[in-house]
Design a protein around this motif. Sequence first.
Motif, PDB file in Angstrom:
ATOM      1  N   SER A 105      -4.896  11.379   7.248  1.00  0.00           N
ATOM      2  CA  SER A 105      -3.998  10.960   8.318  1.00  0.00           C
ATOM      3  C   SER A 105      -4.616   9.776   9.045  1.00  0.00           C
ATOM      4  O   SER A 105      -5.696   9.883   9.624  1.00  0.00           O
ATOM      5  N   ILE A 106      -3.930   8.623   8.999  1.00  0.00           N
ATOM      6  CA  ILE A 106      -4.485   7.426   9.629  1.00  0.00           C
ATOM      7  C   ILE A 106      -3.705   7.002  10.874  1.00  0.00           C
ATOM      8  O   ILE A 106      -4.162   6.158  11.629  1.00  0.00           O
ATOM      9  N   ALA A 107      -2.528   7.557  11.080  1.00  0.00           N
ATOM     10  CA  ALA A 107      -1.744   7.266  12.285  1.00  0.00           C
ATOM     11  C   ALA A 107      -0.936   8.491  12.639  1.00  0.00           C
ATOM     12  O   ALA A 107      -0.263   9.070  11.787  1.00  0.00           O
ATOM     13  N   ASP A 108      -1.012   8.893  13.899  1.00  0.00           N
ATOM     14  CA  ASP A 108      -0.301  10.080  14.373  1.00  0.00           C
ATOM     15  C   ASP A 108       0.105   9.818  15.823  1.00  0.00           C
ATOM     16  O   ASP A 108      -0.753   9.710  16.694  1.00  0.00           O
ATOM     17  N   ILE A 109       1.402   9.678  16.080  1.00  0.00           N
ATOM     18  CA  ILE A 109       1.857   9.316  17.421  1.00  0.00           C
ATOM     19  C   ILE A 109       3.254   9.876  17.663  1.00  0.00           C
ATOM     20  O   ILE A 109       4.065   9.962  16.732  1.00  0.00           O
ATOM     21  N   THR A 110       3.524  10.282  18.887  1.00  0.00           N
ATOM     22  CA  THR A 110       4.843  10.781  19.287  1.00  0.00           C
ATOM     23  C   THR A 110       5.308   9.987  20.502  1.00  0.00           C
ATOM     24  O   THR A 110       4.612   9.940  21.520  1.00  0.00           O
ATOM     25  N   PHE A 116       5.600  10.522  14.486  1.00  0.00           N
ATOM     26  CA  PHE A 116       5.282   9.846  13.238  1.00  0.00           C
ATOM     27  C   PHE A 116       3.868  10.220  12.808  1.00  0.00           C
ATOM     28  O   PHE A 116       2.973  10.372  13.639  1.00  0.00           O
ATOM     29  N   GLU A 117       3.681  10.301  11.503  1.00  0.00           N
ATOM     30  CA  GLU A 117       2.340  10.414  10.933  1.00  0.00           C
ATOM     31  C   GLU A 117       2.314   9.612   9.639  1.00  0.00           C
ATOM     32  O   GLU A 117       3.206   9.744   8.802  1.00  0.00           O
ATOM     33  N   VAL A 118       1.293   8.774   9.493  1.00  0.00           N
ATOM     34  CA  VAL A 118       1.101   7.985   8.278  1.00  0.00           C
ATOM     35  C   VAL A 118      -0.127   8.530   7.560  1.00  0.00           C
ATOM     36  O   VAL A 118      -1.205   8.663   8.159  1.00  0.00           O
ATOM     37  N   ILE A 177       0.859  -1.176   0.000  1.00  0.00           N
ATOM     38  CA  ILE A 177       0.000   0.000   0.000  1.00  0.00           C
ATOM     39  C   ILE A 177       0.898   1.229   0.000  1.00  0.00           C
ATOM     40  O   ILE A 177       1.880   1.293   0.737  1.00  0.00           O
ATOM     41  N   MET A 178       0.583   2.190  -0.861  1.00  0.00           N
ATOM     42  CA  MET A 178       1.404   3.399  -0.967  1.00  0.00           C
ATOM     43  C   MET A 178       0.930   4.423   0.062  1.00  0.00           C
ATOM     44  O   MET A 178      -0.239   4.824   0.071  1.00  0.00           O
ATOM     45  N   VAL A 179       1.827   4.837   0.954  1.00  0.00           N
ATOM     46  CA  VAL A 179       1.505   5.809   1.990  1.00  0.00           C
ATOM     47  C   VAL A 179       2.611   6.857   2.070  1.00  0.00           C
ATOM     48  O   VAL A 179       3.714   6.663   1.559  1.00  0.00           O
ATOM     49  N   THR A 180       2.297   7.956   2.709  1.00  0.00           N
ATOM     50  CA  THR A 180       3.297   8.989   3.008  1.00  0.00           C
ATOM     51  C   THR A 180       3.615   8.936   4.491  1.00  0.00           C
ATOM     52  O   THR A 180       2.702   8.868   5.327  1.00  0.00           O
ATOM     53  N   LEU A 181       4.891   8.935   4.804  1.00  0.00           N
ATOM     54  CA  LEU A 181       5.334   8.862   6.198  1.00  0.00           C
ATOM     55  C   LEU A 181       6.059  10.148   6.575  1.00  0.00           C
ATOM     56  O   LEU A 181       7.037  10.537   5.931  1.00  0.00           O
ATOM     57  N   ARG A 182       5.561  10.808   7.611  1.00  0.00           N
ATOM     58  CA  ARG A 182       6.231  11.972   8.190  1.00  0.00           C
ATOM     59  C   ARG A 182       6.902  11.532   9.478  1.00  0.00           C
ATOM     60  O   ARG A 182       6.285  10.871  10.300  1.00  0.00           O
ATOM     61  N   GLN A 183       8.154  11.944   9.665  1.00  0.00           N
ATOM     62  CA  GLN A 183       8.894  11.595  10.877  1.00  0.00           C
ATOM     63  C   GLN A 183       9.616  12.827  11.401  1.00  0.00           C
ATOM     64  O   GLN A 183      10.461  13.383  10.704  1.00  0.00           O
TER      65      GLN A 183
END
Length: 235
Positions: free
Chosen positions: A199-204, A191-193, A142-148
């Motif tokens: 936005s389906i995942a957002d956690i620090t 992190f954010e996916v 699955i193609m996603v964008t990952l912010r870190q």
Amino acid sequence: MIKNMIWATVLTVAVISSPAMAEVQGESFDILGSFMDKTKKEIDTNSVLKDNKAEAERYREKIIKGWWEFMQGKSGAKPGEYCMATFLQAKRKLQEGSNDGMKDGMAVMLSGPGGNYHGALLGFSPIGDEHRFPEYQKGKPIMVTLRQGNLKPVTLNAIYMTIGKTSRPMILFAVPNIEALMAGMKDDWSFEVIYQEQSIADITWHSGLKAREELEKCIADEPFDNKSHVFDGLK
């Protein structure tokens, strides 16, 4: 700066690591699913510890604060295999006339090699039914964008899986090896996916360096300190 470069490189490699992606769909994930089914490690924010109010409140505060859990992700695993560190966190849900609850719960998991899989994994999964990922075909890229943290976002392939009795979804990134994954760990890191602009995942996480020490112990076949292997910053 060097750690940031290592972390970015690790996940850029994961984009082009198709053999690793193929292995991810094999033995190790069937094992992970079975492990989650047979233990109480799986988080259910709607039913946990209903029979003990004090414990339930303590548990809630730990998750809201954010805490780490460590384990080997397979019963009977060989020393140093399937070493896992999972950080769990949720927001407080104010409830009039009753105890506060939790919402938007999320977990980020780091896992080392085991069985036929020689790489490492970075995964994200919701810990409550109200914050589930969109449905997707299990075991497929699955193609996603990952912010870190403060790094430039990257768009890359991940694997969509479901785990446990509740078929909770998980997004997984293949990493060449656990050493590279641990080298990029920072004490505080976000992190954010993002999937299809949502936005389906957002956690620090916090205490990332302590978590790395625990992973290193597991990989080196050193026993966890039962008094400290789960830590959450609470007194």
